[in-house]
Design an enzyme around this catalytic site. Sequence first.
Site, PDB file in Angstrom:
ATOM      1  N   GLY A   1       6.989  -7.026  12.796  1.00 54.03           N
ATOM      2  CA  GLY A   1       7.576  -5.708  13.004  1.00 54.03           C
ATOM      3  C   GLY A   1       8.628  -5.377  11.973  1.00 54.03           C
TER       4      GLY A   1
ATOM      5  N   TYR B   1      -2.312 -15.794  27.287  1.00 56.43           N
ATOM      6  CA  TYR B   1      -1.999 -15.060  26.057  1.00 56.43           C
ATOM      7  C   TYR B   1      -3.270 -14.468  25.463  1.00 56.43           C
ATOM      8  CZ  TYR B   1      -0.738 -14.035  21.253  1.00 56.43           C
ATOM      9  OH  TYR B   1      -0.566 -13.393  20.052  1.00 56.43           O
TER      10      TYR B   1
ATOM     11  N   GLY C   1      10.021 -10.703  12.309  1.00 58.65           N
ATOM     12  CA  GLY C   1       8.613 -10.996  12.131  1.00 58.65           C
ATOM     13  C   GLY C   1       7.799  -9.864  11.541  1.00 58.65           C
TER      14      GLY C   1
ATOM     15  N   SER D   1      -5.209 -10.069  18.105  1.00 63.11           N
ATOM     16  CA  SER D   1      -5.091 -11.463  17.683  1.00 63.11           C
ATOM     17  C   SER D   1      -6.491 -12.061  17.635  1.00 63.11           C
ATOM     18  CB  SER D   1      -4.226 -12.246  18.676  1.00 63.11           C
ATOM     19  OG  SER D   1      -4.378 -13.641  18.513  1.00 63.11           O
TER      20      SER D   1
ATOM     21  N   GLY E   1       9.254  -3.892  18.538  1.00 66.80           N
ATOM     22  CA  GLY E   1       9.526  -5.255  18.078  1.00 66.80           C
ATOM     23  C   GLY E   1       9.849  -5.316  16.615  1.00 66.80           C
ATOM     24  N   ALA E   2      10.664  -4.368  16.138  1.00 63.52           N
ATOM     25  CA  ALA E   2      10.849  -4.189  14.693  1.00 63.52           C
ATOM     26  C   ALA E   2      12.014  -4.981  14.113  1.00 63.52           C
ATOM     27  CB  ALA E   2      11.054  -2.703  14.391  1.00 63.52           C
ATOM     28  N   ASN E   3      12.682  -5.812  14.906  1.00 64.95           N
ATOM     29  CA  ASN E   3      13.857  -6.498  14.385  1.00 64.95           C
ATOM     30  C   ASN E   3      13.540  -7.865  13.771  1.00 64.95           C
ATOM     31  OD1 ASN E   3      13.576  -6.992  17.405  1.00 64.95           O
ATOM     32  ND2 ASN E   3      14.880  -8.708  16.810  1.00 64.95           N
TER      33      ASN E   3
END
Length: 301
Positions: free
Chosen positions: A27, A171, A25, A146, A21-23
Amino acid sequence: MTAWTADRIPDQRGRIAVVTGANSGLGLVTATELARHGAHVVLAVRNTAAGEEAARRIGGVVEVRELDLASLASVRAFAAKLAADHPAIDLLVNNAGVVLLGPRRTTADGFELQIGTNLLGHFALTGLLLDNLTAGRKPRVVSLSSITHKNAHLDFDDLMFERDYRASPAYGRSKLATTIFGIELDRRLRAAGSPILSVLAHPGLTRTNLTPRAWEHRGRFGRLIAWAGLLATQPVEQGALPQLLAATEPGVRGGQFFGPSGLFETRGRVTEARRSQEAADPAVGKRLWAAAEELTGVSYL
């Protein structure tokens, strides 16, 4: 005591770091700081076009690879190619996550989307890369938790929340499961005498693109809530610090958990975070591990 900042990250040259998820936020900030300090960073992203744009912004030694954590076939394909190209991996940051506040949805394999992505995709990925991590230099796995995990409870009779589905508790369950995984991974790595450290972090309440997406199904009301959320959250650069510390600080020990220190762990400087009693329960960890192995078909440790 001086607050920990990204400027304290030691030289990362010669290290291979994988960030899911590095693209965007958390990440993106994590990948950017690792690359800025010399790491060769693999951006593991579902949207490769967005990943390529992120790579251009990051600079340094960065490569983009497609990974959809909501598909075990994608996880296996990604891991097989990455393992072949990088026999030794030094850092895996299991950062990617999905927040879904609309109707129940499922992954390509039929899992409830949030636990399927946040836990099961990363569980499988970690196992498939374990040999490469073992060959790494002072290797680490960082799992992103979280604060919502503290109010959650796992129902092993309905792990996929098929009965009376409610998105927000689902969640929380997914993040409790992720926390349990990181702690149980630490137990198993230590028992096996592995050099890999399993460390956890959470960002408190942080301004990312997940909150607007989570509320988009509610139309104008959802946009209002998302706007209000922007006022209550800390900048993403601050929220990424716990996972950056967990990933890079030399004195970190396996099983440590980092998060913000202020206002019920929602914001502020990095400190050790508290885990819920259920998250730390070895019996729960053992049971969840067995369930994850059965569901993913990936067995390790």
